[in-house]
Design an enzyme around this catalytic site. Structure first.
Site, PDB file in Angstrom:
ATOM      1  N   ASN A   1     -76.883  58.049  -5.222  1.00 28.13           N
ATOM      2  CA  ASN A   1     -77.023  57.724  -3.801  1.00 28.13           C
ATOM      3  C   ASN A   1     -75.953  58.524  -3.059  1.00 28.13           C
ATOM      4  O   ASN A   1     -74.773  58.175  -3.110  1.00 28.13           O
ATOM      5  CB  ASN A   1     -76.822  56.205  -3.604  1.00 28.13           C
TER       6      ASN A   1
ATOM      7  N   LYS B   1     -75.559  58.813   0.045  1.00 30.68           N
ATOM      8  CA  LYS B   1     -75.203  58.216   1.343  1.00 30.68           C
ATOM      9  C   LYS B   1     -75.230  59.303   2.419  1.00 30.68           C
ATOM     10  O   LYS B   1     -76.031  60.231   2.303  1.00 30.68           O
ATOM     11  CB  LYS B   1     -73.854  57.501   1.236  1.00 30.68           C
TER      12      LYS B   1
ATOM     13  N   HIS C   1     -80.000  48.607   0.911  1.00 34.10           N
ATOM     14  CA  HIS C   1     -78.641  48.866   0.430  1.00 34.10           C
ATOM     15  C   HIS C   1     -77.658  48.033   1.249  1.00 34.10           C
ATOM     16  O   HIS C   1     -77.857  47.819   2.441  1.00 34.10           O
ATOM     17  CB  HIS C   1     -78.318  50.362   0.548  1.00 34.10           C
TER      18      HIS C   1
ATOM     19  N   GLU D   1     -74.931  48.630   2.579  1.00 33.42           N
ATOM     20  CA  GLU D   1     -74.406  49.248   3.805  1.00 33.42           C
ATOM     21  C   GLU D   1     -75.402  49.121   4.952  1.00 33.42           C
ATOM     22  O   GLU D   1     -75.023  49.032   6.116  1.00 33.42           O
ATOM     23  CB  GLU D   1     -74.035  50.714   3.520  1.00 33.42           C
TER      24      GLU D   1
ATOM     25  N   GLU E   1     -76.142  45.433  -7.098  1.00 31.87           N
ATOM     26  CA  GLU E   1     -74.905  46.098  -6.678  1.00 31.87           C
ATOM     27  C   GLU E   1     -73.998  45.081  -5.989  1.00 31.87           C
ATOM     28  O   GLU E   1     -74.151  44.828  -4.787  1.00 31.87           O
ATOM     29  CB  GLU E   1     -75.221  47.214  -5.677  1.00 31.87           C
TER      30      GLU E   1
ATOM     31  N   GLY F   1     -67.765  51.394  -4.166  1.00 26.80           N
ATOM     32  CA  GLY F   1     -66.729  52.274  -3.639  1.00 26.80           C
ATOM     33  C   GLY F   1     -65.313  51.751  -3.798  1.00 26.80           C
ATOM     34  O   GLY F   1     -64.376  52.273  -3.193  1.00 26.80           O
TER      35      GLY F   1
ATOM     36  N   SER G   1     -69.265  51.440  -8.380  1.00 25.34           N
ATOM     37  CA  SER G   1     -68.160  52.115  -9.083  1.00 25.34           C
ATOM     38  C   SER G   1     -68.525  52.603 -10.486  1.00 25.34           C
ATOM     39  O   SER G   1     -67.696  52.595 -11.391  1.00 25.34           O
ATOM     40  CB  SER G   1     -66.921  51.210  -9.136  1.00 25.34           C
TER      41      SER G   1
HETATM   42  P1  PGA Z   1     -70.348  53.615  -5.606  1.00 23.27           P
HETATM   43  O1  PGA Z   1     -71.596  53.242  -4.686  1.00 23.27           O
HETATM   44  O2  PGA Z   1     -70.884  54.155  -6.897  1.00 23.27           O
HETATM   45  O3  PGA Z   1     -69.584  54.653  -4.815  1.00 23.27           O
HETATM   46  O4  PGA Z   1     -69.559  52.379  -5.824  1.00 23.27           O
HETATM   47  C1  PGA Z   1     -72.765  52.699  -5.225  1.00 23.27           C
HETATM   48  C2  PGA Z   1     -73.794  52.506  -4.133  1.00 23.27           C
HETATM   49  O5  PGA Z   1     -73.410  52.231  -2.986  1.00 23.27           O
HETATM   50  O6  PGA Z   1     -75.003  52.638  -4.383  1.00 23.27           O
END
Ligand code: PGA
Length: 258
Positions: free
Chosen positions: A8, A10, A106, A108, A175, A181, A220
């Site tokens: 992803n 983003k 997601h 976010e 997730e 992150g 992560s």
């Molecule tokens: P990350 O994000 O691997 O940077 O923790 C995962 C995601 O948001 O899909």
């Protein structure tokens, strides 16, 4: 079953970064395939505007690899096919570009765009109608986890975002928001517990075998922790954010899943 490794990106990327990503990822992959025949399903969910550019580039590279190919997906769709929805993209457009995967819900988007479970369900339904597999994202935040309410919360999220949907056409991504992150990852036992829990809920509700429910873990994930995650019984693959942005690290993640 093949492992699923989804990136992803983003809101990241530029033509030069995409060139570099492809060059690095495929250099590593071509070298690896000289001695290995293993396969995996590799997908990168990229910003819509770069679909055509990346597709052209990746098609050329994919012609050179024998086993592993890179597939493209996006990170969001609107729940309607077309209309007065300024600034949105539809899964009907994706069909024009032969895109077969999209993330929906997601965290976010839930946080910044206030997407509800109901909206996410509508997006999943619309995606399936247009022959696109939705990767439905769910997961609790830290407060919910610390208050030990995460099981109820996750149950409500999975049920509400997949209600009356054909689950053989859906991928679920677990997730935990507190792992995205942050470098913090749940323990292997905690991931397995939630994976098994989601499978039980959805297979019971929909009269399916547990194996028919596909669950990814995200939050992560990196090359150093991916192996034990994808080896869990309930987990079919990973959704990778930050660590999918560099071609060599993402390749190492793919390699460590094989
Ligand atoms: P990350 O994000 O691997 O940077 O923790 C995962 C995601 O948001 O899909």
């Amino acid at each position: 079953m093949q492992k699923i490794i989804a990136g992803n990106w983003k809101m990241n990327g530029s033509k030069s970064e995409i060139n570099l990503w492809c060059k690095t990822f495929f250099q590593n992959l071509l070298e690896f395939e000289k001695n290995n025949k293993e396969n995996a399903f590799v997908l990168i969910n990229i910003p819509d505007i770069y679909i055509d550019y990346t597709d052209n580039l990746i098609n050329e590279y994919n012609k050179k690899t024998k086993y592993i190919k890179v597939n493209l997906g996006v990170q969001n769709i609107h729940q309607e096919d077309k209309g007065a929805f300024t600034g949105n993209n539809s899964s009907m457009f994706l069909k024009d570009f032969n895109i077969k995967y999209t993330l929906v819900g997601h965290s976010e988007r839930r946080i910044f765009e206030k997407e509800s479970n109901q909206t996410i369900l509508s997006k999943a339904i619309n995606a399936i109608k247009n022959q696109i597999t939705p990767i439905v994202c769910i997961g609790e935040n830290l407060e919910i986890r610390e208050n030990k309410q995460h099981l109820d919360f996750i149950k409500q999220q999975v049920l509400e975002t997949t209600n009356n949907v054909d689950l053989t056409k859906v991928i679920i991504a677990y997730e935990p928001v507190w792992a995205i992150g942050t470098g913090k990852v749940p323990t292997i036992e905690e991931i397995e517990e939630i994976g098994g829990y989601i499978k039980t809920i959805l297979s019971n509700k929909n009269n399916l075998e547990k194996e028919q429910i596909i669950i990814l873990y995200g939050g992560s994930v990196k090359s150093s922790n991916v192996k034990e995650i994808v080896n869990l019984n309930s987990i079919s693959g990973v959704l990778v954010g930050g660590a999918s942005l560099k071609g060599d690290e993402f390749f190492n993640i793919v390699k460590n899943c094989l």
